[in-house]
Design an enzyme around this catalytic site. Structure first.
Site, PDB file in Angstrom:
ATOM      1  N   GLY A 201       0.822  -1.217   0.000  1.00 16.49           N
ATOM      2  CA  GLY A 201       0.000   0.000   0.000  1.00 16.49           C
ATOM      3  C   GLY A 201       0.851   1.260   0.000  1.00 16.49           C
TER       4      GLY A 201
ATOM      5  N   ARG B 105      -2.433   8.006   4.279  1.00 15.18           N
ATOM      6  CA  ARG B 105      -2.583   8.828   5.479  1.00 15.18           C
ATOM      7  C   ARG B 105      -1.255   9.378   6.008  1.00 15.18           C
ATOM      8  NH1 ARG B 105      -6.344   4.262   8.271  1.00 15.18           N
ATOM      9  NH2 ARG B 105      -5.327   3.024   6.649  1.00 15.18           N
TER      10      ARG B 105
ATOM     11  N   GLN C  75       2.297  -7.012  -5.972  1.00 15.34           N
ATOM     12  CA  GLN C  75       0.868  -6.746  -6.182  1.00 15.34           C
ATOM     13  C   GLN C  75       0.804  -5.553  -7.138  1.00 15.34           C
ATOM     14  OE1 GLN C  75      -1.239  -4.848  -2.993  1.00 15.34           O
ATOM     15  NE2 GLN C  75      -3.238  -5.636  -3.642  1.00 15.34           N
TER      16      GLN C  75
ATOM     17  N   GLY D 273      -6.571  -3.853  -2.273  1.00 13.29           N
ATOM     18  CA  GLY D 273      -6.999  -4.302  -0.955  1.00 13.29           C
ATOM     19  C   GLY D 273      -6.120  -5.411  -0.397  1.00 13.29           C
TER      20      GLY D 273
ATOM     21  N   GLU E  25     -15.003  -4.268   9.039  1.00 19.13           N
ATOM     22  CA  GLU E  25     -14.196  -3.043   9.057  1.00 19.13           C
ATOM     23  C   GLU E  25     -14.969  -1.881   9.684  1.00 19.13           C
ATOM     24  OE1 GLU E  25     -10.810  -2.827   8.064  1.00 19.13           O
ATOM     25  OE2 GLU E  25     -11.332  -4.915   8.401  1.00 19.13           O
TER      26      GLU E  25
ATOM     27  N   ASN F 223      -9.416  -6.454  15.496  1.00 19.38           N
ATOM     28  CA  ASN F 223      -8.545  -7.327  14.717  1.00 19.38           C
ATOM     29  C   ASN F 223      -7.173  -6.678  14.501  1.00 19.38           C
ATOM     30  OD1 ASN F 223      -7.425  -9.023  12.702  1.00 19.38           O
ATOM     31  ND2 ASN F 223      -8.383  -7.771  11.088  1.00 19.38           N
TER      32      ASN F 223
ATOM     33  N   ASN G 273      50.848  17.830  22.014  1.00 18.20           N
ATOM     34  CA  ASN G 273      49.894  18.767  22.595  1.00 18.20           C
ATOM     35  C   ASN G 273      49.591  19.857  21.585  1.00 18.20           C
ATOM     36  OD1 ASN G 273      48.667  20.888  24.123  1.00 18.20           O
ATOM     37  ND2 ASN G 273      49.367  19.815  25.960  1.00 18.20           N
TER      38      ASN G 273
HETATM   39  C1  UD1 Z   1      -6.364  -3.619   8.307  1.00 14.73           C
HETATM   40  C2  UD1 Z   1      -7.510  -4.627   8.508  1.00 14.73           C
HETATM   41  C3  UD1 Z   1      -8.238  -4.269   9.789  1.00 14.73           C
HETATM   42  C4  UD1 Z   1      -7.292  -4.311  10.953  1.00 14.73           C
HETATM   43  C5  UD1 Z   1      -6.083  -3.401  10.700  1.00 14.73           C
HETATM   44  C6  UD1 Z   1      -5.018  -3.688  11.746  1.00 14.73           C
HETATM   45  C7  UD1 Z   1      -8.260  -5.281   6.274  1.00 14.73           C
HETATM   46  C8  UD1 Z   1      -9.334  -5.132   5.250  1.00 14.73           C
HETATM   47  N1  UD1 Z   1      -8.420  -4.567   7.383  1.00 14.73           N
HETATM   48  O1  UD1 Z   1      -6.934  -2.343   8.122  1.00 14.73           O
HETATM   49  O2  UD1 Z   1      -9.296  -5.219  10.014  1.00 14.73           O
HETATM   50  O3  UD1 Z   1      -7.964  -3.925  12.129  1.00 14.73           O
HETATM   51  O4  UD1 Z   1      -5.492  -3.668   9.419  1.00 14.73           O
HETATM   52  O5  UD1 Z   1      -3.937  -2.815  11.657  1.00 14.73           O
HETATM   53  O6  UD1 Z   1      -7.346  -6.054   6.072  1.00 14.73           O
HETATM   54  N2  UD1 Z   1      -1.753  -3.420   1.700  1.00 14.73           N
HETATM   55  C9  UD1 Z   1      -1.305  -4.003   0.533  1.00 14.73           C
HETATM   56  N3  UD1 Z   1      -2.066  -3.908  -0.593  1.00 14.73           N
HETATM   57  C10 UD1 Z   1      -3.279  -3.289  -0.616  1.00 14.73           C
HETATM   58  C11 UD1 Z   1      -3.733  -2.696   0.591  1.00 14.73           C
HETATM   59  C12 UD1 Z   1      -2.954  -2.781   1.739  1.00 14.73           C
HETATM   60  O7  UD1 Z   1      -0.222  -4.584   0.505  1.00 14.73           O
HETATM   61  O8  UD1 Z   1      -3.908  -3.282  -1.680  1.00 14.73           O
HETATM   62  C13 UD1 Z   1      -0.905  -3.499   2.900  1.00 14.73           C
HETATM   63  C14 UD1 Z   1      -0.483  -2.119   3.371  1.00 14.73           C
HETATM   64  O9  UD1 Z   1       0.772  -1.781   2.801  1.00 14.73           O
HETATM   65  C15 UD1 Z   1      -0.405  -2.262   4.880  1.00 14.73           C
HETATM   66  C16 UD1 Z   1      -1.312  -3.438   5.197  1.00 14.73           C
HETATM   67  O10 UD1 Z   1      -1.614  -4.073   3.965  1.00 14.73           O
HETATM   68  O11 UD1 Z   1       0.912  -2.571   5.312  1.00 14.73           O
HETATM   69  C17 UD1 Z   1      -2.592  -2.991   5.871  1.00 14.73           C
HETATM   70  O12 UD1 Z   1      -3.288  -2.093   5.041  1.00 14.73           O
HETATM   71  P1  UD1 Z   1      -4.051  -0.849   5.649  1.00 14.73           P
HETATM   72  O13 UD1 Z   1      -4.663  -0.096   4.526  1.00 14.73           O
HETATM   73  O14 UD1 Z   1      -3.197  -0.118   6.589  1.00 14.73           O
HETATM   74  O15 UD1 Z   1      -5.235  -1.602   6.439  1.00 14.73           O
HETATM   75  P2  UD1 Z   1      -6.093  -1.034   7.648  1.00 14.73           P
HETATM   76  O16 UD1 Z   1      -7.078  -0.073   7.113  1.00 14.73           O
HETATM   77  O17 UD1 Z   1      -5.195  -0.561   8.711  1.00 14.73           O
HETATM   78 CA    CA Z   2      -2.955  -0.290   8.900  1.00 16.56          CA
END
Ligand code: UD1
Ligand code: CA
Length: 498
Positions: free
Chosen positions: A23, A27, A99, A104, A181, A197, A402
């Site tokens: 990702g 933020r 990816q 997601g 979520e 979670n 020195n």
């Molecule tokens: C996710 C969980 C949530 C949990 C939280 C814990 C999901 C749908 N939700 O939400 O239930 O409480 O983590 O911290 O999984 N990433 C990818 N590819 C993507 C999207 C994300 O590799 O397409 C990676 C991001 O780089 C990141 C991780 O997955 O390191 C988590 O993604 P993030 O968007 O931060 O998920 P949260 O909204 O925090």
């Molecule tokens: Ca996260």
């Protein structure tokens, strides 16, 4: 990490870890991919990868996408074949999967699963943005499935108002049936659910293949949610194990406020580790993850120890010192506000206050470098002293030599750096300039205020200042003349104003 590299907990070599890090981390509002933002001197992603290795996983697949090249470069430097400071067994265990589009966490997990080696039977999946979790935290989720090959396990945490996290939904019997979520919660009652979670999952390769293929982006964010594997399992009647976990280490880092909180917690953990090992570390010190400190050293408040710094036993690093890749010998005293970068300070030397040791300085045993002395690419042998206000660049200073206040090694002619050599027991008087290349022989003496442009033989005295003349009674005559000049100027000004 308190465990230290090398200690593995038994999660099983046939367990592969998949760490999601593709990702962007919107933020963070940053050009740098989120998981490359650092805490305690290492990128966020370092810590989950290390936790997986310490947990004994046979391989670690990091799913990359956004900022892929930089992430791959970091991982190969930190965990590749020629990585420094990690156990041999870890080398080559970390690989990446791509990816292509960030659709997601479920889609990312699918990309990761495709790269998992054929020998793997179980997969641990977690996120690259959760730096405080430790090997036991992830191992607990995998090992609960020992003897339960068809089960699905996930870590769960309980805290007041877990805003932003997916919530653990259970049925009347208390079985976990779904992760929902934050954005998909439907009522205040659901939002009040305190069980959330943290994002560590384990299941068999076979189950994950099916479950991940079944995902659909029917949710508030239009994404493929990894979390939907939980309802997939529950609906098919597979056992879902919730593993109660320590919420204090499960914070995901999504923005820079969370980054700061994560770093604070990691720093506290590191300070605690050193304190327990017999080092006095005052509150307010900041010590990065890779720093080594030997017993009975003292680290005062607001000292910052970075990179591959080592501090020898009994050394004192006083208030406000900044050490970057510094090798500090035993019994050394670094007085307040000294800066040491890529340099060595040998046993019992005394540095500071306000010394600046720039790269490739090598300060000998029992040598002294004092107030406002700057060194660069310079070696001081045992017992040599430069106590005040000097610039020593590109030089060698012999034993017990020195160097007086205000001495400058004039090492640069605008084109090239030149070398200054000072023999042992030499004495360089204050306010001298040594114009390099130049050599001062053993035991030689340079008179105060001399500009040395030619080599000085051993045991010679070099003196290059103008001869002094005293004019008796001249001072009061001079004062009288100057006072008269001032009065005349004032009178002239007054006349001009009229
Ligand atoms: C996710 C969980 C949530 C949990 C939280 C814990 C999901 C749908 N939700 O939400 O239930 O409480 O983590 O911290 O999984 N990433 C990818 N590819 C993507 C999207 C994300 O590799 O397409 C990676 C991001 O780089 C990141 C991780 O997955 O390191 C988590 O993604 P993030 O968007 O931060 O998920 P949260 O909204 O925090
Ligand atoms: Ca996260």
């Amino acid at each position: 990490m308190p465990e230290g590299p090398g200690k593995t907990l038994d999660c099983g070599i046939s367990t592969s870890a998949v760490i999601l890090a593709a990702g962007q981390g919107t933020r963070m509002k940053s050009a740098l991919p989120k998981v490359l933002h650092s805490i305690a001197g290492r990128p966020l992603v370092h810590y989950p990868v290390r936790a997986a290795l310490e947990a004994g996983c046979g391989e670690v697949v990091v799913v990359v996408g956004h900022g892929r090249e930089r992430l791959e470069a970091y991982l190969s430097e930190a965990f590749g074949a020629s990585a420094h400071g990690i156990p041999e067994a870890w080398k080559g265990r970390v690989k990446t999967a791509v990816q292509k589009e960030q659709r997601g966490t479920g889609d990312a997990a699918r990309a990761g699963l495709e790269a998992v080696r054929p020998e793997a039977d179980r997969v641990l999946i977690f996120y690259g943005d959760v730096p405080l979790l430790t090997a036991p935290d992830v191992a607990a989720v995998a090992t609960i499935l020992n003897g339960e090959p068809n089960g699905v396990a996930l870590a769960t945490c309980t805290t007041k108002e877990p805003f932003g996290y997916g919530r653990v939904m259970r049925n009347e019997r208390g079985d976990v049936i779904e992760i929902r979520e934050q954005k998909d919660l439907r009522s205040d009652a659901e939002r009040a659910n305190e069980e959330w979670n943290p994002g560590i999952y384990a299941a068999s390769v076979a189950f994950l293949k099916e479950a991940l293929a079944s995902l659909r982006p029917n949710n508030a964010q239009g994404e493929y949610y990894l979390t939907d594997i939980v309802s997939f399992a529950a609906q098919r009647g597979q056992r879902v194990f919730g593993v109660p976990s320590n919420p204090a280490v499960m914070d995901g880092i999504n923005d820079r406020a969370q980054l700061a909180r994560g770093e604070r917690a990691m720093n506290e953990r590191i300070l605690e580790k050193h304190r327990v090992a017999g080092i006095t570390v005052r509150d307010g010190a900041r010590i990065e993850d890779g720093v080594v400190i030997e017993k009975d050293a003292t680290i005062e408040s607001f000292a910052v120890l970075r990179g591959r710094t080592r501090v020898g036993s009994g050394a004192v690093v006083d208030v406000g010192c900044v050490l970057t890749n510094a090798d500090i010998g035993e019994g050394v005293t670094l007085k307040p506000y000294s800066i040491v970068t890529d340099s060595i300070v040998r046993a019992r030397a005394q540095i500071g206050p306000f010394s600046h040791l720039r790269p490739e300085s090598d300060i000998g045993e029992e040598a002294h470098v004092g107030n406002f002395v700057e060194t660069k690419k310079t070696r001081l042998d045992r017992g040599a002293k430069a106590n005040h206000l000097a610039y020593l660049g590109d030089g060698f200073v012999g034993e017990n030599a020195n160097i007086g206040a205000g001495t400058i090694f004039c090492n640069y002619d605008g084109f090239q750096k030149q070398i200054t050599r000072i023999g042992k027991n030499a004495f360089i008087g204050s306010d001298s300039q040594l114009v390099a290349p130049v050599t001062i022989g053993d035991g030689a003496y340079v008179g105060t205020g001399t500009t040395v442009t030619r080599d000085v033989p051993a045991d010679a005295l070099a003196i290059g200042r103008a001869k002094q003349e005293n004019k008796e009674g001249y001072a009061s005559r001079l004062r009288g003349r100057l006072a008269a000049q001032k009065a005349a100027a004032a009178a002239e000004k007054k006349a001009a104003e009229k």
